[in-house]
Design a protein around this motif. Structure first.
Motif, PDB file in Angstrom:
ATOM      1  N   ALA A  42       0.815  -1.219   0.000  1.00  0.00           N
ATOM      2  CA  ALA A  42       0.000   0.000   0.000  1.00  0.00           C
ATOM      3  C   ALA A  42       0.844   1.263   0.000  1.00  0.00           C
ATOM      4  N   PHE A  43       2.137   1.164   0.295  1.00  0.00           N
ATOM      5  CA  PHE A  43       2.958   2.357   0.456  1.00  0.00           C
ATOM      6  C   PHE A  43       4.094   2.446  -0.553  1.00  0.00           C
ATOM      7  N   VAL A  44       4.393   1.384  -1.277  1.00  0.00           N
ATOM      8  CA  VAL A  44       5.533   1.339  -2.176  1.00  0.00           C
ATOM      9  C   VAL A  44       5.066   0.960  -3.573  1.00  0.00           C
ATOM     10  N   SER A  45       5.534   1.689  -4.571  1.00  0.00           N
ATOM     11  CA  SER A  45       5.212   1.356  -5.948  1.00  0.00           C
ATOM     12  C   SER A  45       5.904   0.059  -6.340  1.00  0.00           C
ATOM     13  N   GLN A  46       5.186  -0.810  -7.014  1.00  0.00           N
ATOM     14  CA  GLN A  46       5.727  -2.118  -7.374  1.00  0.00           C
ATOM     15  C   GLN A  46       6.414  -2.112  -8.738  1.00  0.00           C
ATOM     16  N   LEU A  47       6.301  -1.014  -9.497  1.00  0.00           N
ATOM     17  CA  LEU A  47       6.857  -0.944 -10.845  1.00  0.00           C
ATOM     18  C   LEU A  47       7.931   0.138 -10.917  1.00  0.00           C
ATOM     19  N   GLU A  48       9.012  -0.159 -11.627  1.00  0.00           N
ATOM     20  CA  GLU A  48      10.078   0.808 -11.847  1.00  0.00           C
ATOM     21  C   GLU A  48       9.775   1.603 -13.119  1.00  0.00           C
ATOM     22  N   PRO A  49       9.632   2.915 -13.024  1.00  0.00           N
ATOM     23  CA  PRO A  49       9.350   3.716 -14.232  1.00  0.00           C
ATOM     24  C   PRO A  49      10.529   3.705 -15.198  1.00  0.00           C
ATOM     25  N   LYS A  50      10.218   3.791 -16.475  1.00  0.00           N
ATOM     26  CA  LYS A  50      11.259   3.770 -17.498  1.00  0.00           C
ATOM     27  C   LYS A  50      11.845   5.152 -17.743  1.00  0.00           C
ATOM     28  N   ASN A  51      11.118   6.196 -17.382  1.00  0.00           N
ATOM     29  CA  ASN A  51      11.615   7.550 -17.608  1.00  0.00           C
ATOM     30  C   ASN A  51      10.991   8.492 -16.574  1.00  0.00           C
ATOM     31  N   VAL A  52      11.402   9.751 -16.617  1.00  0.00           N
ATOM     32  CA  VAL A  52      10.927  10.745 -15.653  1.00  0.00           C
ATOM     33  C   VAL A  52       9.437  11.002 -15.822  1.00  0.00           C
ATOM     34  N   LYS A  53       8.965  10.977 -17.049  1.00  0.00           N
ATOM     35  CA  LYS A  53       7.550  11.251 -17.302  1.00  0.00           C
ATOM     36  C   LYS A  53       6.664  10.250 -16.582  1.00  0.00           C
ATOM     37  N   GLU A  54       7.043   8.971 -16.622  1.00  0.00           N
ATOM     38  CA  GLU A  54       6.273   7.951 -15.918  1.00  0.00           C
ATOM     39  C   GLU A  54       6.390   8.125 -14.411  1.00  0.00           C
ATOM     40  N   ALA A  55       7.580   8.508 -13.921  1.00  0.00           N
ATOM     41  CA  ALA A  55       7.793   8.668 -12.481  1.00  0.00           C
ATOM     42  C   ALA A  55       6.968   9.814 -11.918  1.00  0.00           C
ATOM     43  N   LEU A  56       6.839  10.900 -12.685  1.00  0.00           N
ATOM     44  CA  LEU A  56       6.098  12.063 -12.208  1.00  0.00           C
ATOM     45  C   LEU A  56       4.593  11.811 -12.146  1.00  0.00           C
ATOM     46  N   ALA A  57       4.145  10.693 -12.694  1.00  0.00           N
ATOM     47  CA  ALA A  57       2.722  10.346 -12.620  1.00  0.00           C
ATOM     48  C   ALA A  57       2.399   9.496 -11.402  1.00  0.00           C
ATOM     49  N   ASP A  58       3.393   9.173 -10.583  1.00  0.00           N
ATOM     50  CA  ASP A  58       3.201   8.314  -9.416  1.00  0.00           C
ATOM     51  C   ASP A  58       3.705   9.056  -8.181  1.00  0.00           C
ATOM     52  N   ASN A  59       2.847   9.225  -7.182  1.00  0.00           N
ATOM     53  CA  ASN A  59       3.225   9.962  -5.975  1.00  0.00           C
ATOM     54  C   ASN A  59       4.378   9.307  -5.220  1.00  0.00           C
ATOM     55  N   CYS A  60       4.445   7.969  -5.255  1.00  0.00           N
ATOM     56  CA  CYS A  60       5.529   7.269  -4.556  1.00  0.00           C
ATOM     57  C   CYS A  60       6.887   7.676  -5.116  1.00  0.00           C
ATOM     58  N   TRP A  61       6.985   7.758  -6.441  1.00  0.00           N
ATOM     59  CA  TRP A  61       8.265   8.121  -7.052  1.00  0.00           C
ATOM     60  C   TRP A  61       8.538   9.611  -6.927  1.00  0.00           C
ATOM     61  N   ILE A  62       7.495  10.427  -6.889  1.00  0.00           N
ATOM     62  CA  ILE A  62       7.700  11.864  -6.659  1.00  0.00           C
ATOM     63  C   ILE A  62       8.302  12.090  -5.278  1.00  0.00           C
ATOM     64  N   GLU A  63       7.784  11.381  -4.284  1.00  0.00           N
ATOM     65  CA  GLU A  63       8.348  11.480  -2.932  1.00  0.00           C
ATOM     66  C   GLU A  63       9.801  11.021  -2.911  1.00  0.00           C
ATOM     67  N   ALA A  64      10.097   9.944  -3.633  1.00  0.00           N
ATOM     68  CA  ALA A  64      11.471   9.430  -3.665  1.00  0.00           C
ATOM     69  C   ALA A  64      12.422  10.447  -4.286  1.00  0.00           C
ATOM     70  N   MET A  65      11.995  11.111  -5.367  1.00  0.00           N
ATOM     71  CA  MET A  65      12.848  12.124  -5.995  1.00  0.00           C
ATOM     72  C   MET A  65      13.014  13.346  -5.092  1.00  0.00           C
ATOM     73  N   GLN A  66      11.929  13.725  -4.385  1.00  0.00           N
ATOM     74  CA  GLN A  66      12.031  14.865  -3.469  1.00  0.00           C
ATOM     75  C   GLN A  66      12.936  14.541  -2.283  1.00  0.00           C
ATOM     76  N   ASP A  67      12.926  13.289  -1.831  1.00  0.00           N
ATOM     77  CA  ASP A  67      13.842  12.875  -0.763  1.00  0.00           C
ATOM     78  C   ASP A  67      15.290  13.032  -1.206  1.00  0.00           C
ATOM     79  N   GLU A  68      15.566  12.647  -2.442  1.00  0.00           N
ATOM     80  CA  GLU A  68      16.931  12.769  -2.966  1.00  0.00           C
ATOM     81  C   GLU A  68      17.358  14.233  -3.049  1.00  0.00           C
ATOM     82  N   LEU A  69      16.497  15.084  -3.565  1.00  0.00           N
ATOM     83  CA  LEU A  69      16.849  16.501  -3.702  1.00  0.00           C
ATOM     84  C   LEU A  69      16.923  17.211  -2.356  1.00  0.00           C
ATOM     85  N   SER A  70      16.135  16.755  -1.380  1.00  0.00           N
ATOM     86  CA  SER A  70      16.231  17.351  -0.043  1.00  0.00           C
ATOM     87  C   SER A  70      17.580  17.042   0.591  1.00  0.00           C
ATOM     88  N   GLN A  71      18.139  15.848   0.290  1.00  0.00           N
ATOM     89  CA  GLN A  71      19.490  15.526   0.773  1.00  0.00           C
ATOM     90  C   GLN A  71      20.506  16.485   0.172  1.00  0.00           C
TER      91      GLN A  71
END
Length: 464
Positions: A42-71
């Motif tokens: 319920a909390f983790v995306s089960q699919l790895e996006p192939k590009n940024v466009k696909e990642a930006l459509a999933d909140n789980c991956w948006i959070e992951a990218m924001q975590d990286e940039l916050s570091q």
């Protein structure tokens, strides 16, 4: 800023994995053996996006990218500047990975911003890039000693370790895809710290890490520079580092807690607890010893090469194998053959029983034939029947150093060169082994065995 989910200044957080034990749901999924999968689905995306466009459509991956940039912001990795005249920016890209544990349960979505380092020019963007990493035999020696002195081995993982390394060169990178500043679209980032993908990143991280330990009373190993030692009275603390993965143990538990405090004073860490999974090696620490195996890795490569349903053999190779480069046989896919050999070579880190067979098959990588592929597949069928075979380091008192070596005579059918073999024990703990074809043809068994002894002695001196 209004579109950012959560607080961008907050640190990385681990999602809550708890569930109330008195619920009927908990009891039901515990009985079915899929509890961990249910807790994370319920909390983790089960699919790895192939590009940024696909990642930006999933909140789980948006959070992951924001975590990286916050570091990046917390560690002051870069500054947004105008590109100086005559300088060229290096491209960046996102790498998305679904992290799993040793039971194949997906536990985390990891988005990492990496630099396209293949665009770097030697002498201009970087000079020295050499960085030390621990040898696998050093990891086995560490665990063998831990079983002898009966201390627990723990693991620490540095979050975004390369971001702590100081970059001495002037390096500029493009803005992260999908996160460009709309008001400064033509600007670039000047790096103050290293990013993943830079040629000099591993060296910068090791330099930062080693300086921190040396300034806190540690001594660096004279032979293995990835081993750090600290002695207090009659107690000893050992730290072994492989890039950003760190294992440590001590005869005094207080020294372990002190080391953890020393690390967290400078780096953001995730305390992994007792060592159980390291570099693809599964480590089971028991009351009577340490068991080292690669069961998960064996299952992964069997699945990768579609050998899950094959029959099993009791040996990895036939006694009279008679392997030779038969030009009349049908060729096989070189890429597939190389991949299978490479997968088996890493498995020899804990499986000396397949060492000779793998080394023999690796001699035919230039022009693999059907007979060679059959031999490689036999190794996989042997592994199918012995997936959990590994190394056992018992907690017994003997720590005597023993070594054995031998050589055949003209055993290679191609050029009549001999093959050397050897193994080293600490008590009854097998810590090192070798199998290698000799570089010269010899006219007697005595000469071939002298070469095998010389090779074994070099390993003995390193271990001592």
């Amino acid at each position: 800023m209004d579109n950012i989910i959560g607080d961008p200044h907050a640190g990385l957080q681990t999602r809550n994995r708890t569930i109330t034990e008195n619920t009927s749901l908990y009891a039901e999924i515990l009985d079915t053996g899929i509890m961990e999968t249910c807790l994370h689905a319920a909390f983790v995306s089960q699919l790895e996006p192939k590009n940024v466009k696909e990642a930006l459509a999933d909140n789980c991956w948006i959070e992951a990218m924001q975590d990286e940039l916050s570091q990046f912001q917390k560690l002051h990795v870069w500054d947004l500047v105008d590109l100086p005249k005559g300088m060229h920016p290096i491209g960046t890209r996102w790498v998305f990975k679904c992290k799993t544990d040793d039971r194949h349960v997906m536990v985390k979505n990891k988005a990492r911003l990496v630099v396209q380092g293949f665009y770097q020019q030697e002498g201009f963007d970087y000079t020295e890039v050499y960085a030390l990493v621990a040898r696998l035999v050093a990891i086995r020696l560490f665990l063998a000693y831990a079983s002898f002195v009966s201390f627990k081995v723990y693991q620490l993982d540095v979050k975004s370790a390369f971001l702590y390394g100081k970059v001495h060169e002037e390096v500029y990178v493009t803005q992260p895809p999908g996160f460009e500043d709309p008001h400064n679209i033509d600007k670039v980032y000047k790096l103050d710290k290293a990013l993943y993908g830079l040629h000099q990143a591993p060296q910068a991280w090791y330099e930062t890490f080693s300086k921190h330990l040396l300034s806190n009373g540690f001594d660096r190993g004279q032979i293995d520079s990835t081993l750090f030692i600290r002695k207090t009275g009659g107690d000893i603390l050992l730290v072994q580092v492989y890039v950003d993965d760190i294992i440590f143990g001590s005869t005094n538990e207080e020294m372990c807690r002190e080391f953890e405090r020393v690390m967290k004073s400078k780096f953001e860490m995730s305390n992994m607890g007792e060592l159980s999974f390291f570099l693809g090696l599964q480590v089971s620490q028991r009351e009577d010893g340490i068991y080292l195996h690669q069961t998960k890795y064996v299952q992964d490569i069997l699945s990768k090469y579609k050998m899950n349903d094959c029959s099993t053999y009791g040996t990895s190779i036939t006694v009279n194998h008679d392997m030779q480069p038969d030009k009349d046989e049908k060729d096989v896919d070189c890429k597939l053959y190389h991949g299978m050999i490479g997968s088996l070579m890493y498995l020899t880190a804990s499986r000396p029983d397949i060492m000779f067979a793998v080394c023999l098959c690796s001699r035919f990588q230039s022009q693999p034939k059907e007979s060679h592929m059959i031999t490689v597949k036999r190794i996989f069928t042997y592994l199918k029947g012995k997936t959990r075979l590994g190394l056992w380091y018992s907690k017994q008192q003997s720590f005597e150093f023993k070594t054995y070596t031998d050589s055949d005579y003209g055993g290679c059918n191609l050029d009549r060169k001999s093959t050397s073999g050897g193994c080293q024990f600490l008590g009854d703990r097998l810590v090192s082994w070798q199998c290698k074809k000799q570089s010269t043809v010899f006219v007697s068994t005595c000469e071939a065995e002298y070469v095998a002894v010389a090779s074994c002695c070099s390993q003995i001196l390193w271990i001592r």
